[in-house]
Design an enzyme around this catalytic site. Structure first.
Site, mmCIF file in Angstrom:
data_model
loop_
_atom_site.group_PDB
_atom_site.id
_atom_site.type_symbol
_atom_site.label_atom_id
_atom_site.label_comp_id
_atom_site.label_asym_id
_atom_site.label_seq_id
_atom_site.Cartn_x
_atom_site.Cartn_y
_atom_site.Cartn_z
ATOM 1 N N ARG A 159 -8.210 -3.451 -9.806
ATOM 2 C CA ARG A 159 -8.417 -3.151 -8.388
ATOM 3 C C ARG A 159 -7.777 -1.801 -8.023
ATOM 4 O O ARG A 159 -8.329 -1.048 -7.219
ATOM 5 C CB ARG A 159 -7.859 -4.293 -7.525
ATOM 6 C CG ARG A 159 -8.419 -4.343 -6.106
ATOM 7 C CD ARG A 159 -7.578 -3.572 -5.111
ATOM 8 N NE ARG A 159 -6.211 -3.976 -5.201
ATOM 9 C CZ ARG A 159 -5.185 -3.130 -5.223
ATOM 10 N NH1 ARG A 159 -5.366 -1.831 -5.131
ATOM 11 N NH2 ARG A 159 -3.953 -3.572 -5.335
ATOM 12 N N THR A 190 2.695 11.243 -3.805
ATOM 13 C CA THR A 190 4.105 10.925 -4.098
ATOM 14 C C THR A 190 4.700 11.959 -5.056
ATOM 15 O O THR A 190 4.037 12.428 -5.986
ATOM 16 C CB THR A 190 4.192 9.524 -4.732
ATOM 17 O OG1 THR A 190 3.585 8.590 -3.839
ATOM 18 C CG2 THR A 190 5.630 9.120 -4.993
ATOM 19 N N GLU A 198 1.314 2.162 -1.715
ATOM 20 C CA GLU A 198 0.559 2.145 -0.445
ATOM 21 C C GLU A 198 1.475 1.754 0.720
ATOM 22 O O GLU A 198 1.069 1.029 1.625
ATOM 23 C CB GLU A 198 -0.616 1.165 -0.511
ATOM 24 C CG GLU A 198 -1.551 1.417 -1.648
ATOM 25 C CD GLU A 198 -2.512 2.532 -1.365
ATOM 26 O OE1 GLU A 198 -2.564 3.005 -0.208
ATOM 27 O OE2 GLU A 198 -3.203 2.950 -2.307
ATOM 28 N N GLY A 207 -4.554 9.027 6.319
ATOM 29 C CA GLY A 207 -5.851 8.409 6.629
ATOM 30 C C GLY A 207 -6.456 7.765 5.388
ATOM 31 O O GLY A 207 -7.035 6.672 5.459
ATOM 32 N N CYS A 208 -6.290 8.429 4.241
ATOM 33 C CA CYS A 208 -6.819 7.861 2.988
ATOM 34 C C CYS A 208 -6.043 6.603 2.623
ATOM 35 O O CYS A 208 -6.630 5.585 2.207
ATOM 36 C CB CYS A 208 -6.677 8.861 1.840
ATOM 37 S SG CYS A 208 -7.494 10.429 2.120
HETATM 38 C C1 LIG Z 1 2.151 1.514 -10.237
HETATM 39 C C2 LIG Z 1 2.220 2.527 -9.131
HETATM 40 C C3 LIG Z 1 1.117 3.309 -8.829
HETATM 41 C C4 LIG Z 1 1.187 4.280 -7.826
HETATM 42 N N1 LIG Z 1 0.087 5.082 -7.581
HETATM 43 C C5 LIG Z 1 0.222 6.134 -6.714
HETATM 44 C C6 LIG Z 1 -0.869 7.060 -6.546
HETATM 45 O O1 LIG Z 1 -1.945 6.910 -7.116
HETATM 46 N N2 LIG Z 1 -0.669 8.144 -5.742
HETATM 47 C C7 LIG Z 1 0.515 8.358 -5.084
HETATM 48 O O2 LIG Z 1 0.625 9.364 -4.384
HETATM 49 N N3 LIG Z 1 1.553 7.484 -5.229
HETATM 50 C C8 LIG Z 1 1.443 6.390 -6.024
HETATM 51 N N4 LIG Z 1 2.479 5.501 -6.189
HETATM 52 C C9 LIG Z 1 3.755 5.793 -5.523
HETATM 53 C C10 LIG Z 1 4.083 4.852 -4.377
HETATM 54 O O3 LIG Z 1 3.258 5.108 -3.278
HETATM 55 C C11 LIG Z 1 5.588 5.028 -4.072
HETATM 56 O O4 LIG Z 1 6.293 4.472 -5.161
HETATM 57 C C12 LIG Z 1 5.995 4.381 -2.772
HETATM 58 O O5 LIG Z 1 5.506 5.096 -1.668
HETATM 59 C C13 LIG Z 1 7.528 4.262 -2.653
HETATM 60 O O6 LIG Z 1 8.124 5.474 -2.923
HETATM 61 P P1 LIG Z 1 9.365 5.546 -3.956
HETATM 62 O O7 LIG Z 1 8.996 4.818 -5.182
HETATM 63 O O8 LIG Z 1 9.751 6.967 -4.051
HETATM 64 O O9 LIG Z 1 10.515 4.708 -3.248
HETATM 65 P P2 LIG Z 1 11.522 5.251 -2.142
HETATM 66 O O10 LIG Z 1 10.776 5.919 -1.055
HETATM 67 O O11 LIG Z 1 12.619 5.993 -2.808
HETATM 68 O O12 LIG Z 1 12.095 3.858 -1.595
HETATM 69 C C14 LIG Z 1 13.131 3.115 -2.280
HETATM 70 C C15 LIG Z 1 13.457 1.914 -1.404
HETATM 71 O O13 LIG Z 1 13.952 2.382 -0.160
HETATM 72 C C16 LIG Z 1 13.225 1.775 0.894
HETATM 73 N N5 LIG Z 1 13.174 2.678 2.048
HETATM 74 C C17 LIG Z 1 12.625 3.918 2.117
HETATM 75 N N6 LIG Z 1 12.750 4.410 3.355
HETATM 76 C C18 LIG Z 1 13.385 3.452 4.092
HETATM 77 C C19 LIG Z 1 13.806 3.351 5.443
HETATM 78 N N7 LIG Z 1 13.562 4.331 6.325
HETATM 79 N N8 LIG Z 1 14.443 2.237 5.838
HETATM 80 C C20 LIG Z 1 14.677 1.211 4.976
HETATM 81 N N9 LIG Z 1 14.296 1.237 3.697
HETATM 82 C C21 LIG Z 1 13.666 2.349 3.254
HETATM 83 C C22 LIG Z 1 11.862 1.516 0.307
HETATM 84 O O14 LIG Z 1 11.152 0.555 1.059
HETATM 85 C C23 LIG Z 1 12.242 1.038 -1.083
HETATM 86 O O15 LIG Z 1 12.614 -0.310 -1.009
HETATM 87 C C24 LIG Z 1 2.408 4.471 -7.131
HETATM 88 C C25 LIG Z 1 3.513 3.650 -7.415
HETATM 89 C C26 LIG Z 1 3.427 2.691 -8.403
HETATM 90 C C27 LIG Z 1 4.618 1.830 -8.682
#
Ligand SMILES: Cc1cc2nc3c(=O)[nH]c(=O)nc-3n(C[C@H](O)[C@H](O)[C@H](O)COP(=O)(O)OP(=O)(O)OC[C@H]3O[C@@H](n4cnc5c(N)ncnc54)[C@H](O)[C@@H]3O)c2cc1C
Length: 387
Positions: free
Chosen positions: A93, A135, A366, A240-241
């Site tokens: 998916r 990201t 997401e 938006g995406c």
């Molecule tokens: C398998 C997989 C596929 C992915 N595919 C894509 C992709 O195709 N394209 C893309 O762009 N990204 C992709 N991602 C990235 C994904 O969107 C990010 O991992 C996600 O947005 C979280 O960012 P981070 O991992 O840097 O965590 P962080 O932002 O560092 O967060 C760490 C923790 O802190 C918490 N946190 C953050 N801010 C706050 C706040 N203000 N208050 C309280 N808690 C907070 C978070 O909820 C989390 O629990 C993918 C991730 C995975 C695991």
């Protein structure tokens, strides 16, 4: 006996065409995906190109988009396809969500006519694969901090930076890359093989193993002005995406949960403990009843949001509510089903532990569950608590 979906008369909410689409996707998953997916997960190797062509001929790539070889289906049909795909595996998916709702949607919504003609028909057919790079290693939940830059040099753009955790990265023909310019965040189409553009796969994952996850490195990548997505200005472009892809997850997560619950019900009927079927114990029945309730509520919410989307009235907060609830509950269902399978529940012989560890990624990407809670908190109080 009644199935968990029949308990809620789920099919009565669907049109005949929607049921037909759901059944077709299910048949293809049963035939082409389920027999192999545990092995793909175990080896961490996915025949992504072949799969993309299969999914393209099934018509699910960009299936909710109009024109350019896309199927132009309604939101509920798209959601049901996500449900069936994720019942097979969240990685599958994810491939479809990233291709259709992130990469293709970005081009469809923000691209020039030439960009649409060049990429969309081939992507809908699964002949070309796309990824979506937002990201970065240091900026996930807070993409506004991104460090990737795009600078004007003559008539060209030069991109520098690193994107991380990018689904489909190393199997993509084109990356939609979001970068900071002196006029705010803009999107660029970066074809694979462009000098200075390298892609490295993330290894040692124990979740979403039947999915390609990569790092994109942009080191002085020079692109013509025609690579810029003209219609996206600022972070609202990528956000938006993401809203599109999140909608698919609202349904998809329930697919993983349904597969777990059906497996657990069958197992509990067959497995004898203390000389009686596991299903005959009250503690087991309470677990099954609770899971069926959460599954049913999640499905009702998904269809309700789908109808709002079809009516054009759905809000990002409503999509956040659906993503937060349905992924959280799907993960709980997967974990509870795992307990019912006992030791067998930790093997890949059954899909439950695979769904459970996959859903850990779905909870994070997401928009994490915490970020969606903050979105709802802001909507309910009028106070943003992100910073
Ligand atoms: C398998 C997989 C596929 C992915 N595919 C894509 C992709 O195709 N394209 C893309 O762009 N990204 C992709 N991602 C990235 C994904 O969107 C990010 O991992 C996600 O947005 C979280 O960012 P981070 O991992 O840097 O965590 P962080 O932002 O560092 O967060 C760490 C923790 O802190 C918490 N946190 C953050 N801010 C706050 C706040 N203000 N208050 C309280 N808690 C907070 C978070 O909820 C989390 O629990 C993918 C991730 C995975 C695991």
């Amino acid at each position: 006996m009644i199935t968990p979906t029949a308990l809620f008369a789920f099919d009565t909410l669907l049109t005949e065409e929607e049921r037909e689409i759901r059944n077709t996707v299910r048949r293809v998953c049963d035939r082409e995906i389920r027999p192999h997916v545990a092995e793909w997960f175990e080896t961490g190797e996915l025949p992504a190109r072949e799969l993309a062509r299969t999914l393209g001929s099934l018509g699910v790539l960009g299936m909710h988009l109009e024109g350019y070889g896309c199927a132009g289906m309604g939101a509920v049909s798209y959601g049901l396809a996500c449900l069936e795909l994720e019942a097979a595996d969240s990685g599958l998916r994810s491939l479809v969500s990233v291709q259709g709702s992130l990469a293709m949607y970005a081009i469809w919504k923000y691209g020039s006519e030439e960009q649409k003609q060049e990429w969309l028909p081939a992507m809908a057919a699964g002949e070309r694969i796309g990824c979506f790079g937002l990201t970065e290693p240091d900026f996930g939940s807070d993409p506004a901090g991104m460090r990737t830059t795009a600078k004007r040099e003559g008539g060209d753009w030069v991109l520098n930076g690193t994107k991380m955790w990018i689904t489909n990265g190393s199997v993509s023909d084109v990356a939609v890359v979001w970068a900071r310019t002196d006029k705010g965040v803009r999107g660029f189409l970066v074809p694979a093989g462009t000098p200075g553009f390298t892609v490295n796969d993330v290894k040692h994952k124990i979740s979403l193993r039947a999915s390609v996850t990569s790092e994109l490195v942009l080191d002085g990548v020079r692109l013509p002005d025609t690579a810029l997505l003209p219609g996206a200005r600022g972070l609202s472009g990528p956000l938006g995406c993401l809203n599109e892809a999140r909608f698919g997850i609202v349904f998809g997560a329930m697919g993983a949960a349904l597969d777990c619950l059906e497996t657990a019900i069958a197992y509990a009927g067959d497995r004898e403990v203390f000389a009686k079927p596991l299903a005959s114990f009250q503690l087991t029945q309470e677990k099954l009843a609770d899971m069926a309730l959460e599954l049913g509520k999640g499905l009702l919410l998904a269809v309700h949001l789908g109808r709002l989307k079809e009516a054009g009235t759905i809000t990002p907060e409503q999509v956040s509510a659906g993503k937060l609830n349905n992924v959280r509950e799907a993960l709980e269902i997967a974990r509870k089903c795992r307990t019912l399978l006992g030791a067998s529940g930790i093997t890949l012989e059954y899909p439950v532990i695979r769904h459970s560890v996959n859903l850990e990624s779905v909870l994070t990407y997401e928009g994490t569950s915490e970020i969606h809670s903050l979105v709802l908190g802001k909507a309910l109080t009028g106070i943003a608590a992100f910073h």
